[in-house]
Design an enzyme around this catalytic site. Sequence first.
Site, mmCIF file in Angstrom:
data_model
loop_
_atom_site.group_PDB
_atom_site.id
_atom_site.type_symbol
_atom_site.label_atom_id
_atom_site.label_comp_id
_atom_site.label_asym_id
_atom_site.label_seq_id
_atom_site.Cartn_x
_atom_site.Cartn_y
_atom_site.Cartn_z
ATOM 1 N N HIS A 1 25.173 -6.284 -38.879
ATOM 2 C CA HIS A 1 24.881 -6.169 -37.447
ATOM 3 C C HIS A 1 26.114 -6.557 -36.631
ATOM 4 O O HIS A 1 26.819 -7.514 -36.961
ATOM 5 C CB HIS A 1 23.738 -7.097 -37.047
ATOM 6 C CG HIS A 1 22.384 -6.661 -37.508
ATOM 7 N ND1 HIS A 1 22.151 -5.452 -38.129
ATOM 8 C CD2 HIS A 1 21.166 -7.290 -37.418
ATOM 9 C CE1 HIS A 1 20.852 -5.355 -38.409
ATOM 10 N NE2 HIS A 1 20.255 -6.454 -37.989
ATOM 11 N N CYS B 1 17.317 -11.797 -37.452
ATOM 12 C CA CYS B 1 18.693 -11.630 -37.931
ATOM 13 C C CYS B 1 19.707 -11.553 -36.796
ATOM 14 O O CYS B 1 20.766 -12.193 -36.851
ATOM 15 C CB CYS B 1 18.791 -10.393 -38.819
ATOM 16 S SG CYS B 1 18.055 -8.903 -38.110
#
Length: 346
Positions: free
Chosen positions: A250, A130
């Site tokens: 994130h 990710c």
Amino acid sequence: MTKLYNVAVVGATGAVGEQIILQLEQSDLPIATIKFLSSPRSAGSTLSFKGKPVIVEEATPESFTAIDIAIFSAGGSISAELAPEAVKRGAIVIDNTSHYRMAEDVPLVVPEVNEDALRQHHGIIANPNCSTIQMVAALEPIRQQYGLKRVIVSTYQAVSGAGNLAIDELYTQTQAVLNNEPVEATILPSAGDKKHYQIAFNAIPQIDVFGEDDYTYEEHKMINETKKIMGDASLKVAATCVRLPISRGHSESVYFEIDEAGVSAADIKASLKDAPGIVLQDDPATQTYPQALDCVDKRETFVGRVRRDLDEPKGFHMWVVSDNLLKGAAWNSVQIAERLVALNII
């Protein structure tokens, strides 16, 4: 007449699996049938797809008979065991785990960066980590225009990257701290490591376990995957990965050095402005920049705080934010499936 595809989702009841289902519901992928697969523990439960109930089945080799596309997100050991079985039965596997990412004969794909690699698949296509996905998506338009020789990234990663149990632990710990109660830690920084630390009101500079060189596996993933995706083994990459008490989204501070001289921050912003999958949010005068809260449930990668380094004329900094469960996992996987169809690879 449009061809329709039989699709299976392995790990359908997990944090990423749930998002894969939502992305499939919203995608342009022409789906004939959908099958949700899981461990025996979750088999028998019912999920919904486009308003219709679908019973979750136990994942076995026979589950992939007549399946065209199988999206895996159930852990590396499950992918190792069942992905070859799916391929054997004619499916193309899109694997969300780290198991196949660095295998030489498995393409590691971010469609905005290297979709042509899809043509080299031998039945399995790997979805990158990710944190890697959002970084290379932001760096690629810059690399295309000005070259790229060094990347140094510090990540600020949400707990959802460690699964639903980590999200639950964040909420439980936060409530315990607010109530002045004892805090229990059993998941982070890595469920399989010796020690566990409180994530509530904390920052943990460890994601996954440490290797012999004192880099964590998460950091190695970013380093090695970036080089593979960009097809440049000589690219210099360093990473420090940190877990923050954020449920989703994130963030990354990325320093990069380009090949070309005389490039301004405005030039870098211009290369990002119309890049596929990128949203530029960058206006210090109005305090405009990407934030983790604002990226949730969005497929794009958001970039801001672009500025030239004060000492290195070919060095620049930027701030990159994305929903780790969407572009970082579910959406990138479904996007790969869409591109397989669009490019007539399947």
